[in-house]
Design an enzyme around this catalytic site. Structure first.
Site, PDB file in Angstrom:
ATOM      1  N   THR A   1      -8.686 -42.862  47.290  1.00 44.23           N
ATOM      2  CA  THR A   1      -7.897 -41.697  46.893  1.00 44.23           C
ATOM      3  C   THR A   1      -8.750 -40.434  46.806  1.00 44.23           C
ATOM      4  OG1 THR A   1      -6.350 -43.087  45.688  1.00 44.23           O
ATOM      5  CG2 THR A   1      -6.386 -40.756  45.087  1.00 44.23           C
TER       6      THR A   1
ATOM      7  N   GLU B   1      -7.193 -43.745  34.478  1.00 40.46           N
ATOM      8  CA  GLU B   1      -6.784 -43.433  35.858  1.00 40.46           C
ATOM      9  C   GLU B   1      -7.622 -42.297  36.448  1.00 40.46           C
ATOM     10  OE1 GLU B   1      -5.322 -44.194  38.389  1.00 40.46           O
ATOM     11  OE2 GLU B   1      -3.974 -42.714  39.223  1.00 40.46           O
TER      12      GLU B   1
HETATM   13  N1  HSE Z   1      -0.627 -38.163  44.138  1.00 39.54           N
HETATM   14  C1  HSE Z   1      -1.838 -38.884  44.399  1.00 39.54           C
HETATM   15  C2  HSE Z   1      -2.372 -38.469  45.751  1.00 39.54           C
HETATM   16  C3  HSE Z   1      -1.553 -40.359  44.371  1.00 39.54           C
HETATM   17  O1  HSE Z   1      -1.570 -38.413  46.693  1.00 39.54           O
HETATM   18  O2  HSE Z   1      -3.568 -38.221  45.862  1.00 39.54           O
HETATM   19  C4  HSE Z   1      -2.750 -41.196  44.686  1.00 39.54           C
HETATM   20  O3  HSE Z   1      -2.374 -42.549  44.677  1.00 39.54           O
END
Ligand code: HSE
Length: 323
Positions: free
Chosen positions: A194, A141
């Site tokens: 992301t 991940e």
């Molecule tokens: N917590 C992470 C973010 C999740 O918000 O960047 C990404 O899917």
């Protein structure tokens, strides 16, 4: 498009695993809260073959976009993590079947990594515990998102609503969810990477935002334990990431407002988006909220949305088939 692979090989025993999509952050829980959905999900098949280590890797359902280089593929990195942890030099072939749309904010790379770790461990009879499996999944991940955050992998693995604590040792806590809770998700035909959505957040937050955030995070944990919907409505608020990211998702504010106006108890950006989630009391409310969100995406951004209506997936990753 058929499977893309860097090699093929003869097969031995195999294990096929499903790992579900997840909604992370849930308002105030940036990088610490995640909720597993019943669907969509990714499947990974790990097969014993002649050779050593990862002998082949193929991916389907991704439109040819997920790397098939084992050093850049979330599932393969997780499988390698399991092999390393078990000290195994077994040869394995990996087949990744993507069911979760890419860059959707629904934890797709985490699900692939979780499915790979669980399948490899089952194939090799490793008996790794959940924490070890999570740590192996996180190896995969972290390559995908460029950061170590377990808020998608943990619920995808363990199911339900999960609090994952930052830092070491790795620790996750599964929290109860109200039985009547149904999640509506609108996934618009947009993509948000992301990594890019994390870079814009910067490294510090104002104290006042911190106070709101940890107050709401603590409140949300209490709300789930109590099944207190009023408290859920009050606490699913993000003072840190969502305001900075709203501009990445055209129409987001109107989509969220439309879910709330249609009767959702709470709504927000799913992970880094572009999907938007809504927490609802019952299926009817969830369907109404989902339709409102899809309509708002169409009106505000001119994009179609896929809809998911799902209870919390209590089981998480599961073995579908062993040969
Ligand atoms: N917590 C992470 C973010 C999740 O918000 O960047 C990404 O899917």
């Amino acid at each position: 498009m058929g499977p893309r692979a860097f090699s093929t090989d003869q097969s031995g025993g195999s294990v096929r695993v499903f790992a579900p999509a997840s909604v992370s952050n849930l308002g105030p829980g940036f990088d610490i809260f995640g909720l597993a959905l019943e669907r969509p999900g990714d499947e990974v098949v790990v097969r014993a073959v002649a050779g050593t280590g990862i002998v082949s890797l193929s991916v389907t359902g991704d439109g040819g976009r997920v790397p098939t280089d084992p050093l850049r593929n979330a599932a393969a990195l997780a499988v390698q993590g399991v092999l390393d942890r078990l000290g195994s030099d077994a040869g394995v072939a990996i087949e990744v079947r993507k069911g979760i749309p890419l860059a959707s904010g629904l934890g797709g790379s985490a699900a692939s990594a979780v499915a790979g770790a669980v399948a490899a461990d089952a194939l090799l009879g490793g008996g790794l515990d959940r924490i070890a499996l999570l740590e192996c999944a996180l190896i995969g991940e972290s390559k995908g998102s460029g950061a170590d955050h377990a808020d998608n992998a943990a619920p995808s693995l363990a199911g339900g609503f999960v609090l994952v604590l930052p830092g070491q040792p790795t620790r996750m806590v599964k929290l109860p969810t109200p039985p009547e809770m149904v999640v509506a998700v609108a996934h618009p035909a947009l993509e948000v990477e992301t990594l890019g959505a994390r870079v814009i957040l910067g490294e510090t937050i104002p104290l006042a935002a911190g106070i709101r955030q940890w107050g709401n995070a603590a409140g949300l944990v209490a709300a789930f334990f109590e099944g207190d919907w009023e408290l859920i409505a009050r606490c699913v608020r993000d003072a840190v990431a969502e305001p900075a990211r709203a501009g990445l998702v055209p129409g987001f504010r109107r989509v969220k407002a439309s879910a709330l106006a249609a009767g959702a108890v709470a709504a927000g950006l799913s992970g880094s988006g572009p999907s938007v989630f809504a927490l609802c009391r019952g299926s009817l409310a969830a369907e109404t909220a989902a339709a409102a969100m899809a309509e708002a995406f169409q009106l505000e951004a001119g994009v179609e949305s896929d809809i998911v209506i799902s209870g919390a997936n209590a089981a998480g990753a599961r073995i579908l088939e062993t040969e």
